[in-house]
Write a protein that holds these residues in place. Structure first.
Motif, PDB file in Angstrom:
ATOM      1  N   GLY A 284       0.851  -1.182   0.036  1.00 38.14           N
ATOM      2  CA  GLY A 284       0.038   0.001  -0.038  1.00 38.14           C
ATOM      3  C   GLY A 284       0.704   1.170   0.046  1.00 38.14           C
ATOM      4  O   GLY A 284       1.742   1.293   0.726  1.00 38.14           O
ATOM      5  N   ILE A 285       0.605   2.181  -0.802  1.00 39.53           N
ATOM      6  CA  ILE A 285       1.270   3.302  -0.957  1.00 39.53           C
ATOM      7  C   ILE A 285       0.420   4.541  -0.589  1.00 39.53           C
ATOM      8  O   ILE A 285      -0.569   4.818  -1.457  1.00 39.53           O
ATOM      9  N   ILE A 286       0.804   5.441   0.417  1.00 38.07           N
ATOM     10  CA  ILE A 286      -0.024   6.674   0.495  1.00 38.07           C
ATOM     11  C   ILE A 286       0.978   7.799   0.262  1.00 38.07           C
ATOM     12  O   ILE A 286       1.913   7.995   0.943  1.00 38.07           O
ATOM     13  N   THR A 287       0.474   8.680  -0.552  1.00 35.11           N
ATOM     14  CA  THR A 287       1.202   9.822  -0.865  1.00 35.11           C
ATOM     15  C   THR A 287       0.908  11.072  -0.677  1.00 35.11           C
ATOM     16  O   THR A 287      -0.439  11.290  -0.282  1.00 35.11           O
ATOM     17  N   ALA A 288       1.383  12.163  -0.594  1.00 29.65           N
ATOM     18  CA  ALA A 288       1.215  13.666  -0.103  1.00 29.65           C
ATOM     19  C   ALA A 288       1.043  14.388  -1.472  1.00 29.65           C
ATOM     20  O   ALA A 288       1.456  13.953  -2.456  1.00 29.65           O
TER      21      ALA A 288
ATOM     22  N   THR B 258       3.797   8.593   3.245  1.00 32.04           N
ATOM     23  CA  THR B 258       4.388   9.815   3.033  1.00 32.04           C
ATOM     24  C   THR B 258       3.524  11.138   3.604  1.00 32.04           C
ATOM     25  O   THR B 258       2.424  11.148   2.808  1.00 32.04           O
ATOM     26  N   GLY B 259       4.104  11.983   4.280  1.00 28.86           N
ATOM     27  CA  GLY B 259       2.864  12.827   4.756  1.00 28.86           C
ATOM     28  C   GLY B 259       3.402  13.552   6.104  1.00 28.86           C
ATOM     29  O   GLY B 259       4.527  13.436   6.543  1.00 28.86           O
ATOM     30  N   SER B 260       2.407  13.755   7.026  1.00 28.77           N
ATOM     31  CA  SER B 260       2.917  14.755   8.096  1.00 28.77           C
ATOM     32  C   SER B 260       3.185  13.533   9.353  1.00 28.77           C
ATOM     33  O   SER B 260       2.725  12.516   9.110  1.00 28.77           O
TER      34      SER B 260
END
Length: 514
Positions: free
Chosen positions: A159-163, A244-246
């Motif tokens: 799973g890839i979560i991007t900003a 990737t994010g806060s």
């Protein structure tokens, strides 16, 4: 401060977005008929409406991803690399259009939008070579007639979560490696930048057709908000989540994934600093500081946010830096000569103003920071970068504000500078400007920078894909992109083979039976 002409808008953004999406082969139905509005930060206007996935949609996508993984893991790694090569070719052929879309949706200036697509091309090249270099070790065994080794195997759906700030490059850092490692991928892009994700998915599907034989569901897109992210993060069938994010987001994701014994690759906030020493080339330092602090309107995780200047060069450097801040071109990022585009939205602007108010209350001297172009575009948020001279590293300085604010502090020497540098919760990127070899080596040593990235005579931003990217402390500890970051997308097995007729036990253990 001096003022440079503010760059005005070109053609309507909505029309250009539609043209670019169609050129990239994105079906109208995927961005015109949905319920979630997408705004361009250039003018603040709504440019599309995308459909959102539900938690049930995520579960079905994971089903397809598992089936794709089970087929893909048996494909030889060099053959898997061929798909990534074809993806790189699609990106080369459509670099101008995809880069333009990054500008339109994320507000980056043209060169930065194109540069982001170039990062994608570069990581594809890296991953193609990597597909023939997924090496394990042969390890000396203490037992005669035995061979010990390690092997690496595909791990499963990733799973890839991007900003929003790197809407496509960060996906590629993860996806290109995961694909050559034998994994399937599920991408949840930022809800602020779904159009670039739709375009990349269209290019991937085109590459998959050219490849022939790629399993259906190998790469899937899940557009939506927190509900989608939570469903993906909580699914026990997804062994790796790269987010990737806060730092706030990372705490939520890391805890949820750890609760189910999954693996997290976290690349979170940065509060990056540069130290300027007495021996520094100030012309070089000025250029490096200006881009690192103002580029992408301060919306990079590697943006320079703290500048620690030796008192011996402070009065020479800072007035020059203030003049540079006053003369930089601000406005429509599509315009030639613009260096500073918009903040992503109103929340980013409000966060910036709150931080500046706290610094002002503490006695800071502030250059810039005000909003511009509000009359022309009341729903867009352009600001002058803020240069903040402050006497001490108060709480707001230790907090990452995702906007173009550069806090400037004095120091008396390198030990004090390093102490200030390391006295924040984040640990992503760092730099020092010096021509003193001892100072440079000290900064790179165990007693120097505590960050995952440490540079000499360049700013903290603009990392290359060949090195592992990520940081320590509240930055999360994850690594993406180059070096041996590929290992996070695979599982390791230690293997021992006995080719003798005896059965000696390790550590000299004796266990004889009749």
């Amino acid at each position: 401060m001096a003022t440079k002409d503010i760059r005005k808008a070109q053609q309507p953004v909505t029309e250009e977005v539609a043209h670019v999406l169609r050129t990239l082969g994105v079906p109208d139905s995927s961005w015109r008929n949905g319920t979630r509005p997408v705004r361009s930060p250039i003018t603040g206007e709504v440019v599309a409406h995308v459909a959102e996935a539900s938690a049930r949609d995520v579960a079905h996508a994971v089903d397809r991803s598992i089936a794709a993984f089970e087929a893909w893991r048996t494909v030889p790694a060099p053959r898997r690399g061929e798909l990534v090569r074809l993806l790189g070719e699609e990106l080369r052929a459509h670099k101008a259009e995809l880069g333009r879309l990054v500008t339109l949706e994320a507000g980056k200036i043209v060169s930065e939008g194109l540069g982001e697509v170039q990062e994608m091309i570069d990581i594809c090249d890296f991953a193609v070579g990597l597909s023939r270099q997924l090496y394990g070790l042969t390890i000396a065994s203490e037992r005669p007639g035995h061979r010990m080794m390690e092997s690496w195997h595909p791990v499963g759906p990733v799973g890839i979560i991007t900003a929003f700030n790197f809407p496509v490059a960060v996906w590629s850092w993860n996806a290109a490696l995961a694909l050559v490692c034998g994994d399937s991928v599920l991408w949840k892009p930022s809800e602020k930048t779904p159009l670039t994700a739709l375009a990349v998915q269209a290019l991937f599907e085109r590459a998959a057709v050219a490849f022939g034989g790629a399993p259906e569901g190998l790469s899937q897109l899940l557009v939506g908000g927190a509900e989608v992210g939570a469903a993906l993060t909580d699914d026990t069938r997804v062994p790796v989540i790269s987010a990737t994010g806060s730092t706030r987001m990372g705490r939520i994701v890391g805890e949820r994934v750890a609760r189910r014994f999954g693996r997290s690759i976290l690349e979170l906030g940065g509060n990056n600093a540069a130290i300027v020493c007495p021996s520094a080339d100030l012309d070089l330092a000025l250029r490096g500081i200006a881009f690192a602090a103002m580029g992408t309107a301060g919306q990079r995780c590697t943006t320079l946010r703290r500048l620690i200047v030796n008192e011996g060069v402070y009065e020479t450097l800072i007035p020059r830096l203030a003049r540079a801040y006053g003369s930089v071109g601000i406005g429509d990022p599509r315009e030639a000569g613009t260096l500073i585009g918009p903040l992503i939205d109103a929340a980013a602007y409000e966060g910036m103003q709150k931080a500046l108010a706290e610094a002002r209350a503490a006695g800071a001297r502030i250059h810039g920071g005000e909003r511009v172009l509000a009359a022309e575009w009341p729903d867009a948020y352009y600001v002058r970068p803020a240069l903040v001279e402050i006497d001490s590293q108060i709480d707001i300085v230790k907090h990452e504000t995702f906007a173009p604010i550069l806090y400037v502090l004095r120091c008396a020497g390198l030990p004090e500078a390093i102490k200030l540098h390391n006295a924040v919760p984040q640990g992503l990127s760092s730099s020092i400007f010096t021509n003193d070899l001892r100072e440079a080596e000290t900064f790179l040593s165990a007693e120097g920078s505590d960050c995952g990235i440490a540079n000499v005579n360049i700013g903290p931003s603009g990392a290359e894909i060949g090195g592992a990217f990520g940081g320590e402390k509240e930055t999360g500890g994850g690594r993406e992109s180059g070096s041996d970051a590929w290992k996070a997308y695979m599982r390791r097995a230690t293997n021992t083979i006995n080719y003798s007729r005896a059965l000696p036990l390790a550590q000299g253990v004796s266990f004889d039976i009749d």
